[in-house]
Design an enzyme around this catalytic site. Structure first.
Site, short mmCIF file in Angstrom:
data_model
loop_
_atom_site.label_atom_id
_atom_site.label_comp_id
_atom_site.label_asym_id
_atom_site.label_seq_id
_atom_site.Cartn_x
_atom_site.Cartn_y
_atom_site.Cartn_z
CD GLU A 24 3.32 24.47 19.89
OE1 GLU A 24 3.13 25.60 20.35
OE2 GLU A 24 2.61 23.49 20.17
CD GLU A 76 -4.37 20.35 29.14
OE1 GLU A 76 -3.31 19.95 28.64
OE2 GLU A 76 -4.97 19.73 30.02
CD GLU A 105 -8.59 36.74 19.40
OE1 GLU A 105 -8.47 35.53 19.67
OE2 GLU A 105 -7.83 37.61 19.86
N GLY A 158 -0.08 31.37 28.19
CA GLY A 158 -0.28 30.62 29.44
C GLY A 158 0.44 31.28 30.61
CB CYS A 174 -0.91 21.01 21.54
SG CYS A 174 -2.32 19.95 21.85
CE LYS A 204 -10.40 34.96 23.97
NZ LYS A 204 -10.50 34.86 22.51
N GLY A 241 -3.77 26.97 24.98
CA GLY A 241 -3.17 27.87 24.01
C GLY A 241 -1.66 27.82 24.11
CD GLU A 248 4.17 35.13 23.40
OE1 GLU A 248 4.24 34.38 22.41
OE2 GLU A 248 4.02 36.36 23.34
P1 NAD Z 1 -2.89 31.60 21.87
O1 NAD Z 1 -2.19 31.38 23.15
O2 NAD Z 1 -2.43 32.68 20.98
O3 NAD Z 1 -4.43 31.84 22.11
C1 NAD Z 1 -5.24 30.95 22.86
C2 NAD Z 1 -6.42 31.70 23.40
O4 NAD Z 1 -5.96 32.68 24.32
C3 NAD Z 1 -7.22 32.46 22.33
O5 NAD Z 1 -8.60 32.38 22.63
C4 NAD Z 1 -6.72 33.89 22.51
O6 NAD Z 1 -7.65 34.85 22.11
C5 NAD Z 1 -6.50 33.94 24.01
N1 NAD Z 1 -5.57 34.99 24.45
C6 NAD Z 1 -4.58 35.58 23.75
N2 NAD Z 1 -3.98 36.53 24.50
C7 NAD Z 1 -4.59 36.53 25.71
C8 NAD Z 1 -4.43 37.28 26.90
N3 NAD Z 1 -3.51 38.22 27.04
N4 NAD Z 1 -5.23 36.99 27.94
C9 NAD Z 1 -6.17 36.03 27.84
N5 NAD Z 1 -6.39 35.30 26.73
C10 NAD Z 1 -5.61 35.54 25.67
O7 NAD Z 1 -2.86 30.18 21.12
P2 NAD Z 1 -3.41 29.83 19.67
O8 NAD Z 1 -2.48 30.44 18.68
O9 NAD Z 1 -4.87 30.10 19.58
O10 NAD Z 1 -3.26 28.24 19.69
C11 NAD Z 1 -2.08 27.60 19.43
C12 NAD Z 1 -1.36 27.19 20.71
O11 NAD Z 1 -2.22 26.41 21.51
C13 NAD Z 1 -0.16 26.31 20.45
O12 NAD Z 1 0.90 26.69 21.27
C14 NAD Z 1 -0.64 24.93 20.84
O13 NAD Z 1 0.36 24.04 21.22
C15 NAD Z 1 -1.56 25.24 21.96
N6 NAD Z 1 -2.48 24.13 22.15
C16 NAD Z 1 -2.33 23.34 23.26
C17 NAD Z 1 -3.17 22.26 23.46
C18 NAD Z 1 -3.04 21.38 24.65
O14 NAD Z 1 -4.01 20.74 25.00
N7 NAD Z 1 -1.89 21.31 25.29
C19 NAD Z 1 -4.19 21.99 22.54
C20 NAD Z 1 -4.31 22.81 21.44
C21 NAD Z 1 -3.45 23.89 21.26
#
Ligand code: NAD
Length: 450
Positions: free
Chosen positions: A352, A228, A156, A211, A262, A153, A206, A209
């Protein structure tokens, strides 16, 4: 409901897509489950050969994929090409790695035990919008190599490169049903994957929160989870460092990908004795970052991903920053390179930002640097700048973070493990370590008694 995908540099729609719902998610999981027995039965070396074809197809289509990524995320085209190049490298790496990831034979009383690396089954891959193709490949490569089938997935905001990689996977000879790409909301598709009884593992990248929600949701079916998550990494500059080199590199450790990284070293920790001099050098270097049209070959920083995200980033900057760069006029979700002087207690240093905002913070000595660097709930990445090799190792060992560099900014290499300490998550991607997260160890005892 249809999903309109925008180009963040022009604010124009570039695609209109159907979004999957819960039923579509269940169907995708069923397809992946049906494809699993045959895929896991393919000999590792043969899975490797198919993955290598995918790697080659990505290389052959690097320009198309880079343009997709650049238009969808607002990434400078030169950097996007590099990222797609890494996608190909990741598939090449796991194509070659899979038949070297073997078990052991352990002589024990009464016989011998053999260990096997078994695939998990159907794996749900949930990825963010900042490095869509790259992060998808970090999960697809080892997951497929180990013999799992997947439902991926994408975020969006940025689903387009994953859709194209899914098509290339079929062209490469990966059987139907092994790779399923589902465009849809996190709260719908993501949530269903987390709770689905036929999904064995969630590999999530992602925010911290979300996570947390992944971990909670996975508890119901004791799913394997790798996370991650976010970061608030430090770029620690000691007085004995090559200050010119450190200052020239520092902007790219936080303004790359418009700070939506990140691993961004968004806290610049500078020893007090060289603070003023380093800040001048840092301002000069930041002034040199070329911000503008992502399709221009010379551009180094594009816009933020969305209008909403720009509002969030802007909310972190209070008062007058020590430096604020220029941005193009007209449409696009632009935000300037911004340097603020701060303490480690300020919000800009604690949370962040995920945008081009760096907090510059003084420290007194080595112990103070380590204390400030570790005074954060996160533990993903960081840099240490010093000419003293022993100090570099001391500080690296004392820093609670998964991926560090000395006299450099880089965090990510295909061959080396990547992942976080503390609330930056757990599990490792890339290198041979990632294969651990997509397989289960089985021990089989064989009696040798007559
Ligand atoms: P996000 O957590 O909002 O979304 C990540 C993914 O999770 C998206 O595909 C989203 O649709 C999905 N998602 C959202 N709500 C969900 C739910 N309730 N259940 C299941 N899936 C859900 O993050 P983002 O805004 O897309 O990305 C930015 C974040 O990602 C930052 O915090 C960044 O640090 C982190 N990030 C971490 C790494 C790493 O390797 N550590 C790499 C890149 C980004």
């Amino acid at each position: 409901m249809a999903l309109t995908v925008l180009n963040p540099a022009t604010e124009e729609p570039i695609a209109e897509l159907e979004q999957a719902g819960v039923e579509d998610t269940d169907e995708a999981v069923a397809r992946a489950k049906a494809a699993y027995p045959a895929w896991r039965a393919v000999a590792p070396g043969d899975r490797g050969r198919i993955l290598r074809r995918l790697a080659t197809l990505v290389e052959e289509n690097v320009e198309e994929l880079a343009r997709i990524e650049s238009r969808n995320v607002g990434k400078p085209i030169a950097g996007a090409r590099g990222e797609i190049g890494m996608v190909a490298q990741v598939f090449h790496f796991y194509a070659g790695a899979v038949d070297k990831h073997n078990g052991e034979t352990i002589p024990v009383a009464g016989g011998v035990a053999a260990t096997f690396r078994e695939p998990l089954g159907v794996v749900g891959l949930i990825v963010p919008w900042n490095f869509p193709a790259n992060i998808a490949s970090w999960k697809l490569g080892p997951a497929l190599a180990c013999g799992n089938t997947v439902v991926l997935k994408p975020a969006e905001l940025t689903p387009l490169s994953a859709i194209r990689i899914g098509e290339l996977a079929l062209d490469a000879g990966i059987p139907e049903g092994v790779v399923n790409i589902l465009v849809g909301k996190g709260s719908v598709v993501g949530q269903r994957l987390i709770e689905h009884p036929d999904v064995a593992k969630i590999a999530f990248t992602g925010s911290t929160e979300v996570g947390r929600r992944v971990m909670q949701g996975a508890a119901g079916t004791i799913k394997r989870v790798t996370l991650e998550l976010g970061g608030k990494s430090a770029n620690v500059v000691f007085e004995d460092a090559d200050l010119e080199k450190a200052a020239a590199a520092a902007p790219y450790s936080v303004f790359d990908n418009a700070g939506q990284d990140c691993c961004a070293r968004s806290r610049v920790l500078v020893q007090r004795s060289v603070y003023d001099r380093f800040l001048d050098l840092l301002v000069d270097a930041t002034r040199g970052v070329k911000v503008g049209d992502p399709e221009d070959e010379a551009t180094e920083m594009g816009p933020l991903v969305s209008a909403q995200h720009r509002e969030t980033v802007a909310s972190f900057v209070e008062g007058e920053p020590v430096f604020r760069g220029d941005v193009p006029g007209g449409p696009g979700f632009w935000y300037p390179c911004t340097l603020v002087e701060a303490t480690n207690e300020d919000r800009v240093a604690r949370e962040e930002v995920f945008g081009p905002v760096a907090a510059v913070i003084p420290f007194d000595d080595e112990a103070d640097a380590i204390r400030i660097s570790n005074d954060t709930p996160y533990g993903l990445s960081g840099s240490i700048w010093t000419r003293d090799g022993a100090r570099a190792l001391r500080v690296a060992r004392a820093t609670d973070a998964g991926v560090l560099s000395v006299n450099a900014n880089t965090s990510v290499r295909v061959q080396t493990p990547f992942g976080g300490f503390k609330q930056s998550g757990f599990g490792r991607e890339l290198g041979m370590h990632a294969l651990e997260g997509y397989s289960e160890v089985k021990s089989v005892f064989i009696s040798t008694e007559g």
